[in-house]
Design an enzyme around this catalytic site. Sequence first.
Site, PDB file in Angstrom:
ATOM      1  N   GLY A  10       0.759  -1.469   0.063  1.00 32.03           N
ATOM      2  CA  GLY A  10       0.065  -0.155   0.060  1.00 32.03           C
ATOM      3  C   GLY A  10       0.801   1.405   0.078  1.00 32.03           C
ATOM      4  O   GLY A  10       2.059   1.208  -0.089  1.00 32.03           O
ATOM      5  N   PHE A  11       0.229   2.337   0.233  1.00 28.10           N
ATOM      6  CA  PHE A  11       0.995   3.800   0.150  1.00 28.10           C
ATOM      7  C   PHE A  11       2.026   3.670   1.271  1.00 28.10           C
ATOM      8  O   PHE A  11       3.149   3.644   0.867  1.00 28.10           O
ATOM      9  CB  PHE A  11      -0.019   4.725   0.156  1.00 28.10           C
ATOM     10  CG  PHE A  11       0.278   6.094   0.688  1.00 28.10           C
ATOM     11  CD1 PHE A  11       1.652   6.604   0.055  1.00 28.10           C
ATOM     12  CD2 PHE A  11      -0.159   6.879   1.503  1.00 28.10           C
ATOM     13  CE1 PHE A  11       2.062   7.816   0.593  1.00 28.10           C
ATOM     14  CE2 PHE A  11       0.152   7.979   2.101  1.00 28.10           C
ATOM     15  CZ  PHE A  11       1.318   8.479   1.515  1.00 28.10           C
ATOM     16  N   THR A  35      -6.251  -3.141  -2.089  1.00 30.84           N
ATOM     17  CA  THR A  35      -6.120  -1.729  -2.411  1.00 30.84           C
ATOM     18  C   THR A  35      -4.589  -1.581  -2.569  1.00 30.84           C
ATOM     19  O   THR A  35      -4.309  -0.362  -2.966  1.00 30.84           O
ATOM     20  CB  THR A  35      -7.068  -0.949  -1.407  1.00 30.84           C
ATOM     21  OG1 THR A  35      -6.327  -1.324  -0.003  1.00 30.84           O
ATOM     22  CG2 THR A  35      -8.164  -1.142  -1.294  1.00 30.84           C
ATOM     23  N   TYR A 145     -14.714   1.571   9.114  1.00 34.02           N
ATOM     24  CA  TYR A 145     -13.173   1.979   9.405  1.00 34.02           C
ATOM     25  C   TYR A 145     -12.797   2.098  10.969  1.00 34.02           C
ATOM     26  O   TYR A 145     -11.883   1.716  11.447  1.00 34.02           O
ATOM     27  CB  TYR A 145     -12.623   2.725   8.556  1.00 34.02           C
ATOM     28  CG  TYR A 145     -11.009   3.185   8.412  1.00 34.02           C
ATOM     29  CD1 TYR A 145     -10.299   2.211   7.983  1.00 34.02           C
ATOM     30  CD2 TYR A 145     -10.705   4.408   8.722  1.00 34.02           C
ATOM     31  CE1 TYR A 145      -8.862   2.477   8.087  1.00 34.02           C
ATOM     32  CE2 TYR A 145      -9.160   4.719   8.742  1.00 34.02           C
ATOM     33  CZ  TYR A 145      -8.238   3.865   8.276  1.00 34.02           C
ATOM     34  OH  TYR A 145      -7.174   4.249   8.388  1.00 34.02           O
ATOM     35  N   THR A 175      -1.837  11.780   5.997  1.00 32.63           N
ATOM     36  CA  THR A 175      -0.761  11.563   5.256  1.00 32.63           C
ATOM     37  C   THR A 175      -0.640  11.617   3.920  1.00 32.63           C
ATOM     38  O   THR A 175      -1.598  11.036   3.171  1.00 32.63           O
ATOM     39  CB  THR A 175       0.203  10.270   5.960  1.00 32.63           C
ATOM     40  OG1 THR A 175       0.131  10.567   7.512  1.00 32.63           O
ATOM     41  CG2 THR A 175       1.541  10.353   5.557  1.00 32.63           C
TER      42      THR A 175
END
Length: 310
Positions: A10-11, A35, A145, A175
């Site tokens: 992920g990111f 994702t 979430y 972020t």
Amino acid sequence: MRVLITGGAGFIGSHLCDYFIEKGHEVICMDNLLTGRIENIAHLMGNRNFEFVNYDVTNYIFVDGPLDWILHFASPASPNDYLEYPIQTLKVGALGTHKALGLAKAKNSHFLIASTSEIYGNPLIHPQSEEYWGNVNPIGPRGVYDEAKRFAEAITYAYHRYHKIDIRIARIFNTFGPRMKADDGRVVPTFINQALKREPITVYGDGSQTRSFCYISDLLEGIYKLINTNEVTVVNLGSQNEMTVIDFAKLLMRLMNVDCEIVYKELPVDDPHIRQPDISLAKKTLGWEPKVSLEDGLKKTIEYFRNQIK
Ligand code: UDP
């Protein structure tokens, strides 16, 4: 150190993989690519200190050999993603965290979980300190979430109390940086890509809601300092440079030297009206605070998306 990073494609996860590899550690990156994206870690393939395992951590996790740290970052994390995958989001926060903690117990590893400012919900206290318990709607669209992460914190703490696992909880505020998905719906990639394509900028509500944006390299340093402290810590990591969404749109257009139309769209349900971390604890216990200015971080991020479009 030998480190397992869940959500490593992920990111934030992929930047963590880079960070640990650069520091000479061995990294096992686990991700089911729901994702996350393989291109985020493609450059690490073939590195002898790096291993990628395509796996859904809501199932029993098996890892061969010792593990010093488990960094549990697996989860859809943008409002678009968790609205698209509500059940998976709940499962990875709950079952995935349980499995990752079980592995920490079996391997006697230290454990760090990526938590979130979302656990504070639509906050009634400003700025938000770690002592604040939050204002979350459990059955709203974001509840999948928020509550998954709240459960994740609770079970992480329970494993610490009951099984004596050494834990860290990082409550990560907004972020941004390269490797965010252009279409993940979050404000930074959305506005940058709209501006790059000279499309209207979509401001939700009247744009008076605030966020404080932290550049990825600062966050990585905060996380590294957190694992290098010797005590159990629950800490906010984020920037205190708070601004309204409308001011953010204007700043971005100025930086990119474009003048796009601003169109106002409906505010998503339960969208927090204000958000800014109180980072006194991080300053005191980690000696950490963000260093990269919003403008410098944005310039790097704009450059990344410009190259993606080419
Ligand atoms: N936002 C917006 N336009 C967009 C995307 C987001 O005005 O196209 C707003 C959103 O309503 C929120 C803020 O920007 O108030 C930050 O949203 P993001 O999805 O980045 O993350 P959040 O902080 O809400 O998790």
